[in-house]
Scaffold this motif. Sequence first.
Motif, short mmCIF file in Angstrom:
data_model
loop_
_atom_site.label_atom_id
_atom_site.label_comp_id
_atom_site.label_asym_id
_atom_site.label_seq_id
_atom_site.Cartn_x
_atom_site.Cartn_y
_atom_site.Cartn_z
N TRP A 58 55.23 20.65 86.97
CA TRP A 58 55.39 21.39 85.71
C TRP A 58 56.70 21.01 85.02
O TRP A 58 56.73 20.76 83.80
CB TRP A 58 55.36 22.89 85.99
CG TRP A 58 55.64 23.72 84.77
CD1 TRP A 58 54.78 23.99 83.75
CD2 TRP A 58 56.88 24.37 84.45
NE1 TRP A 58 55.40 24.78 82.81
CE2 TRP A 58 56.68 25.02 83.21
CE3 TRP A 58 58.11 24.47 85.09
CZ2 TRP A 58 57.69 25.76 82.59
CZ3 TRP A 58 59.12 25.21 84.49
CH2 TRP A 58 58.90 25.84 83.25
N ILE A 59 57.79 20.94 85.78
CA ILE A 59 59.08 20.58 85.20
C ILE A 59 59.03 19.18 84.60
O ILE A 59 59.49 18.94 83.48
CB ILE A 59 60.20 20.67 86.26
CG1 ILE A 59 60.41 22.12 86.70
CG2 ILE A 59 61.50 20.10 85.71
CD1 ILE A 59 61.24 22.26 87.96
N GLY A 60 58.45 18.23 85.35
CA GLY A 60 58.33 16.88 84.84
C GLY A 60 57.52 16.82 83.56
O GLY A 60 57.85 16.07 82.63
N TYR A 61 56.47 17.64 83.49
CA TYR A 61 55.64 17.67 82.29
C TYR A 61 56.42 18.24 81.11
O TYR A 61 56.32 17.74 79.99
CB TYR A 61 54.37 18.47 82.55
CG TYR A 61 53.31 18.25 81.50
CD1 TYR A 61 52.36 17.25 81.66
CD2 TYR A 61 53.26 19.03 80.35
CE1 TYR A 61 51.38 17.04 80.70
CE2 TYR A 61 52.29 18.83 79.38
CZ TYR A 61 51.35 17.83 79.57
OH TYR A 61 50.40 17.60 78.61
N MET A 62 57.19 19.30 81.33
CA MET A 62 57.98 19.88 80.26
C MET A 62 59.01 18.88 79.72
O MET A 62 59.22 18.79 78.50
CB MET A 62 58.72 21.14 80.76
CG MET A 62 57.82 22.32 81.10
SD MET A 62 56.86 22.98 79.72
CE MET A 62 55.24 22.27 80.10
N LEU A 63 59.64 18.14 80.60
CA LEU A 63 60.62 17.15 80.15
C LEU A 63 59.94 16.01 79.39
O LEU A 63 60.48 15.50 78.40
CB LEU A 63 61.40 16.60 81.35
CG LEU A 63 62.31 17.64 82.05
CD1 LEU A 63 62.95 17.03 83.30
CD2 LEU A 63 63.39 18.15 81.11
N TRP A 64 58.75 15.63 79.83
CA TRP A 64 57.98 14.61 79.10
C TRP A 64 57.60 15.12 77.71
O TRP A 64 57.71 14.40 76.71
CB TRP A 64 56.73 14.23 79.89
CG TRP A 64 55.82 13.32 79.12
CD1 TRP A 64 55.94 11.97 78.97
CD2 TRP A 64 54.65 13.72 78.38
NE1 TRP A 64 54.91 11.48 78.18
CE2 TRP A 64 54.11 12.54 77.80
CE3 TRP A 64 54.01 14.94 78.16
CZ2 TRP A 64 52.97 12.55 77.02
CZ3 TRP A 64 52.87 14.96 77.36
CH2 TRP A 64 52.35 13.78 76.81
N ALA A 65 57.15 16.37 77.62
CA ALA A 65 56.78 16.95 76.33
C ALA A 65 57.99 17.05 75.41
O ALA A 65 57.87 16.87 74.19
CB ALA A 65 56.15 18.33 76.53
N ALA A 66 59.17 17.32 75.97
CA ALA A 66 60.39 17.37 75.15
C ALA A 66 60.71 15.99 74.58
O ALA A 66 61.15 15.86 73.43
CB ALA A 66 61.55 17.89 75.97
N ARG A 67 60.51 14.95 75.39
CA ARG A 67 60.73 13.59 74.87
C ARG A 67 59.71 13.26 73.78
O ARG A 67 60.04 12.66 72.76
CB ARG A 67 60.63 12.56 76.00
CG ARG A 67 61.74 12.66 77.03
CD ARG A 67 61.77 11.45 77.94
NE ARG A 67 60.53 11.25 78.68
CZ ARG A 67 60.28 11.79 79.86
NH1 ARG A 67 61.19 12.58 80.43
NH2 ARG A 67 59.15 11.55 80.49
N LEU A 68 58.45 13.64 74.02
CA LEU A 68 57.38 13.31 73.10
C LEU A 68 57.55 13.98 71.74
O LEU A 68 57.51 13.33 70.69
CB LEU A 68 56.04 13.73 73.70
CG LEU A 68 54.80 13.61 72.81
CD1 LEU A 68 54.49 12.14 72.53
CD2 LEU A 68 53.60 14.31 73.45
N HIS A 69 57.75 15.29 71.75
CA HIS A 69 57.78 16.06 70.50
C HIS A 69 59.17 16.13 69.86
O HIS A 69 59.29 16.13 68.64
CB HIS A 69 57.29 17.48 70.75
CG HIS A 69 55.86 17.57 71.14
ND1 HIS A 69 54.82 17.26 70.30
CD2 HIS A 69 55.28 17.95 72.32
CE1 HIS A 69 53.66 17.44 70.92
NE2 HIS A 69 53.92 17.86 72.15
N LEU A 70 60.20 16.23 70.70
CA LEU A 70 61.53 16.55 70.20
C LEU A 70 62.51 15.40 70.29
O LEU A 70 63.64 15.52 69.79
CB LEU A 70 62.08 17.76 70.97
CG LEU A 70 61.18 18.99 70.98
CD1 LEU A 70 61.72 20.04 71.95
CD2 LEU A 70 61.06 19.58 69.58
#
Length: 260
Positions: A58-70
């Motif tokens: 979950w943490i890895g996914y959140m960090l990936w989503a932060a790179r993708l969107h933000l």
Amino acid sequence: MSGRSCSAVPGPLGPWQYLQNLLFYVHAGLATLLIGLVGLPWVALRGRPAANGIATRWIGYMLWAARLHLRVHCEIRGTPPEGDCIVAAKHQCFLDILVIANALPQRAFIMKREVMRVPVMGWYAWKIGCIPIDRSRGRDALRAIAKQVNQRLASDEGLGQLIIYPEGTRTRPGEHRDYKHGVGTLRLATRLPVVPVAVNAGLFWPRKGWGVRPGRAVVEFLPAIPPEMPREAFMPRLRAEIEANSDRLMQEAGFRLPAD
């Protein structure tokens, strides 16, 4: 307490950045629900190791989503600890929670009791070994936490890396607060080394989580403070190392500290 703010205030977000922030939180909310629900049976069967595994994904996914969107990228400096210890970190925002936890193999937090009651994710927090604190109980709460920590140290699973925020709350970039005595009390009660952590994540991710800006957030694990350090010297050294190195990281990223 002394508070300081950046001498160069960034301008307002553009429409595209607002949209990217919104997309991130929608994405993160849906992913949290899905990952949490899918992992429940596995954690029920396997306990803490499975909960740690799901949390890592979950943490890895959140960090990936932060790179993708933000377009927020994260960098780890220093050597994250692997054995039983207390990790005392500067806390500026939700992002530094994710980055620190992602760097540690067996992480657990001391967190507000109310957070542990959040559906699904609160249950995961219990399972990975997070310890709730009832701040209204004062020193009694710290004694109860110290007892739990020592019980875990004596168990087959061990403690892992127990993360605590000495200031007790999120702070603005450049803000320096007094440190609470909890970390010093736990250190004396457990005889564990304390690993200080400096961060600059609040430059890009605000305290309240809205208005995230692109950038490279840095989390730096500093050399451990040994349990043998005299009691009267510990808190001044911990505060000096965390604050000075956090200021350094923020200055490297372009933050200008005002003169005292």
